[in-house]
Design an enzyme around this catalytic site. Structure first.
Site, PDB file in Angstrom:
ATOM      1  N   GLU A 366       0.841  -1.199   0.000  1.00 42.05           N
ATOM      2  CA  GLU A 366       0.000   0.000   0.000  1.00 42.05           C
ATOM      3  C   GLU A 366       0.878   1.252   0.000  1.00 42.05           C
ATOM      4  O   GLU A 366       1.842   1.328   0.756  1.00 42.05           O
ATOM      5  CB  GLU A 366      -0.870  -0.008   1.270  1.00 42.05           C
ATOM      6  CG  GLU A 366      -1.709   1.247   1.425  1.00 42.05           C
ATOM      7  CD  GLU A 366      -2.307   1.376   2.841  1.00 42.05           C
ATOM      8  OE1 GLU A 366      -2.781   0.365   3.392  1.00 42.05           O
ATOM      9  OE2 GLU A 366      -2.300   2.495   3.368  1.00 42.05           O
ATOM     10  N   ARG A 417       7.687   4.914   1.134  1.00 43.84           N
ATOM     11  CA  ARG A 417       7.192   3.798   0.304  1.00 43.84           C
ATOM     12  C   ARG A 417       7.140   4.186  -1.169  1.00 43.84           C
ATOM     13  O   ARG A 417       7.382   3.370  -2.049  1.00 43.84           O
ATOM     14  CB  ARG A 417       5.809   3.356   0.782  1.00 43.84           C
ATOM     15  CG  ARG A 417       5.869   2.669   2.126  1.00 43.84           C
ATOM     16  CD  ARG A 417       4.569   1.956   2.414  1.00 43.84           C
ATOM     17  NE  ARG A 417       4.522   1.502   3.783  1.00 43.84           N
ATOM     18  CZ  ARG A 417       3.454   0.927   4.332  1.00 43.84           C
ATOM     19  NH1 ARG A 417       2.360   0.755   3.609  1.00 43.84           N
ATOM     20  NH2 ARG A 417       3.488   0.539   5.586  1.00 43.84           N
TER      21      ARG A 417
HETATM   22  P1  ATP Z   1      -0.241  -0.276   6.642  1.00 36.57           P
HETATM   23  O1  ATP Z   1      -1.589  -0.922   6.753  1.00 36.57           O
HETATM   24  O2  ATP Z   1       0.520  -0.672   5.391  1.00 36.57           O
HETATM   25  O3  ATP Z   1       0.582  -0.367   7.882  1.00 36.57           O
HETATM   26  P2  ATP Z   1      -1.756   2.123   7.134  1.00 36.57           P
HETATM   27  O4  ATP Z   1      -3.016   1.836   6.386  1.00 36.57           O
HETATM   28  O5  ATP Z   1      -1.713   1.924   8.600  1.00 36.57           O
HETATM   29  O6  ATP Z   1      -0.530   1.302   6.449  1.00 36.57           O
HETATM   30  P3  ATP Z   1      -2.255   4.897   6.732  1.00 36.57           P
HETATM   31  O7  ATP Z   1      -2.637   5.299   8.096  1.00 36.57           O
HETATM   32  O8  ATP Z   1      -3.304   4.650   5.715  1.00 36.57           O
HETATM   33  O9  ATP Z   1      -1.299   3.610   6.826  1.00 36.57           O
HETATM   34  O10 ATP Z   1      -1.177   5.971   6.211  1.00 36.57           O
HETATM   35  C1  ATP Z   1      -1.119   6.447   4.866  1.00 36.57           C
HETATM   36  C2  ATP Z   1       0.198   6.050   4.219  1.00 36.57           C
HETATM   37  O11 ATP Z   1       1.309   6.438   5.036  1.00 36.57           O
HETATM   38  C3  ATP Z   1       0.377   4.548   4.041  1.00 36.57           C
HETATM   39  O12 ATP Z   1      -0.270   4.098   2.881  1.00 36.57           O
HETATM   40  C4  ATP Z   1       1.879   4.424   3.965  1.00 36.57           C
HETATM   41  O13 ATP Z   1       2.361   4.742   2.677  1.00 36.57           O
HETATM   42  C5  ATP Z   1       2.358   5.489   4.924  1.00 36.57           C
HETATM   43  N1  ATP Z   1       2.624   4.884   6.236  1.00 36.57           N
HETATM   44  C6  ATP Z   1       1.752   4.690   7.237  1.00 36.57           C
HETATM   45  N2  ATP Z   1       2.334   4.088   8.296  1.00 36.57           N
HETATM   46  C7  ATP Z   1       3.631   3.907   7.955  1.00 36.57           C
HETATM   47  C8  ATP Z   1       4.747   3.352   8.624  1.00 36.57           C
HETATM   48  N3  ATP Z   1       4.638   2.864   9.853  1.00 36.57           N
HETATM   49  N4  ATP Z   1       5.922   3.330   7.979  1.00 36.57           N
HETATM   50  C9  ATP Z   1       6.038   3.829   6.727  1.00 36.57           C
HETATM   51  N5  ATP Z   1       5.016   4.365   6.045  1.00 36.57           N
HETATM   52  C10 ATP Z   1       3.824   4.415   6.641  1.00 36.57           C
HETATM   53 MG    MG Z   2      -3.971   2.860   4.914  1.00 35.09          MG
END
Ligand code: ATP
Ligand code: MG
Length: 443
Positions: A366, A417
């Site tokens: 993602e 990412r």
């Molecule tokens: P995942 O399920 O893959 O842990 P998420 O759905 O918790 O991600 P979101 O809260 O939707 O993450 O955050 C939006 C974007 O920020 C993510 O799609 C990702 O690209 C980035 N992101 C979020 N958490 C992280 C993390 N711990 N490390 C690196 N990138 C992150």
């Molecule tokens: Mg997400």
């Protein structure tokens, strides 16, 4: 003497056909010394590239020759002299020195090899990041990361977005679900913010209309994966009077633009990494959540039912499926169940169990999550309570909805990412200067 005189050009800024007899000064690190007896080559490296300093014993001051031979690798020098075209040397020239100034001598042995001949473990490299950055691969990654952020800013500013910043020290959780880092704020407990979400929405009520932020997000989850950090960089937008499809279009067009800018502006860095970038084709394929779980179930390795979140394995299964079908690595998954998306995602009027939400996916993971947001205060309060959160903690946020909040949508894209999937880098820690994970807090 002004320090500025130590360098007149970067190694890549010299055109050997045009420079004539003009003197130049290069400054940087001693990459290599090759002493062949009658001739000595010193390879000088700066941020942009390398240059060969050539000293022929018979033609040059004996003292200067002996001094150059004894230079220690990775010491900092400035070399002044004249340019001679030389096809076989880097950048097509050699520098014949009048003067070599040693500005700071390096100790030896070095904690890491900078020539790329000896491979080092990621942990060793991160412990000595200052010297890892002198390796051409690492240097290339961070020059590309710069280009990505620069292109993102250009794209969004040209599309009417204002750059804003939100506080990183906050009193409440953004969305629940994610673990937070508590900190002491004078005599109160506070947290490091997990996302600018609530603040960028408040700006919509303020009439800022289209905003973006590039900033840190903190997630206290005890991840131990190649794609999670505890401190990451998020590229976030929020826009009023548009729906989720409109912000998906902004996202895919921005991705396309950024790829093109990287190809155009840092081809040398791509070459160092041995990458031939393929620009993603827009518009990206849109799979519904239902179609996505059907793909997973038809592959038979996993059995998903409606309402399940996608596992890492299922993200891979879908990503491979899309790649086989379309030859493209980017796609959207839309129309997620309302219950597995954050409280602020807008449900469809006619089928409220589905939300106007999306994830933008890369073949391997993602990259972004977004949605049209709920702008109706009553509905928002109910959704907060439905998710087991306390609406009182969200007072500062909810107030902005009671005095004229326009309909709005937005997304958050993980910068690391985005860069790692662009470059095919295996570990997210490779695209952050000083990564923070469960074990790493220094440097
Ligand atoms: P995942 O399920 O893959 O842990 P998420 O759905 O918790 O991600 P979101 O809260 O939707 O993450 O955050 C939006 C974007 O920020 C993510 O799609 C990702 O690209 C980035 N992101 C979020 N958490 C992280 C993390 N711990 N490390 C690196 N990138 C992150
Ligand atoms: Mg997400």
């Amino acid at each position: 003497m002004s320090l500025k005189n130590l360098r007149t050009h970067y190694t890549t800024q010299i055109d050997p056909g045009k420079i004539g007899d003009d003197k130049v000064a290069l400054a940087g690190w001693v990459h290599e010394v090759r002493d062949l007896g009658g001739i000595c080559f010193v390879v000088l490296r700066d941020r942009q590239g390398r240059a060969q300093v050539t000293l022929v014993k018979k033609k040059i001051d004996r003292e200067l020759f002996n001094f150059a031979r004894k230079l220690i690798r990775e010491s900092v020098i400035s070399v002044r002299g004249s340019i001679k075209p030389e096809e076989k040397a880097p950048n097509g020239y050699e520098l014949i020195p009048d003067e070599i100034e040693l500005l700071n001598e390096a100790d030896s042995p070095l904690p890491l090899d900078t020539t790329g001949k000896v491979d080092a473990e990621l942990d060793t490299r991160l412990d000595s990041r200052f010297i890892d950055l002198r390796r051409s691969r690492t240097n290339a990654i961070f020059r590309i990361r710069h280009e990505v952020l620069h292109a993102v800013r250009n794209y969004l500013a040209n599309d009417g977005f204002l750059e804003t910043s939100s506080p990183k020290v906050v009193a409440t959780a953004t969305e629940g679900g994610t673990a937070l880092f508590p900190i002491t704020y004078f005599d109160r407990e506070a947290f490091l913010n997990q996302s600018p979400q609530l603040f960028k929405q408040i700006l919509m009520s303020g009439g800022m209309d289209r905003v973006f932020e590039i900033g840190p997000i903190f997630r206290a989850e005890e991840h131990d994966t190649r794609r999670h950090l505890n401190e990451a960089t998020s590229i976030d937008i929020e826009a009023s009077f548009v729906d989720h499809f409109d912000v998906m279009e902004i996202l895919e067009n921005m991705v396309e633009y950024v790829y093109n800018q990287v190809i155009e502006n840092v081809p040398d860095a791509l070459e160092v990494l041995g990458i031939e970038l393929k620009v993603p084709k827009t518009p990206f394929l849109k799979l519904t959540y239902q179609e996505a779980i059907d793909i997973v179930n038809s592959h038979g390795e996993e059995e998903l039912k409606w309402g399940d979140d996608l596992s890492t394995l299922s993200e891979h299964t879908i990503g491979e499926h899309v790649f086989q079908e379309t030859g493209e690595e980017h796609y959207f998954i839309i129309d997620w169940p309302t219950e597995i998306k954050p409280f602020y995602a807008m449900p469809y009027e006619e089928k409220p169990e589905f939300s106007k939400s999306f994830d933008m996916m890369h073949r391997t993971m993602e990259l972004s999550s977004g949605a049209q947001r709920i702008h109706v205060p009553e509905m928002l309060k109910n959704r907060i309570a439905d998710q087991g959160l306390d609406p009182e903690g969200f007072d500062f946020y909810l107030r902005a909805f009671s005095y004229g909040m326009p309909p709005h949508s937005g997304w958050g894209l993980g910068c690391e990412r985005f860069v790692m999937t662009m470059l095919g880098v295996e570990n997210i820690r490779d695209v952050v200067l000083f990564p923070r994970d469960r074990r790493r807090l220094s440097p």
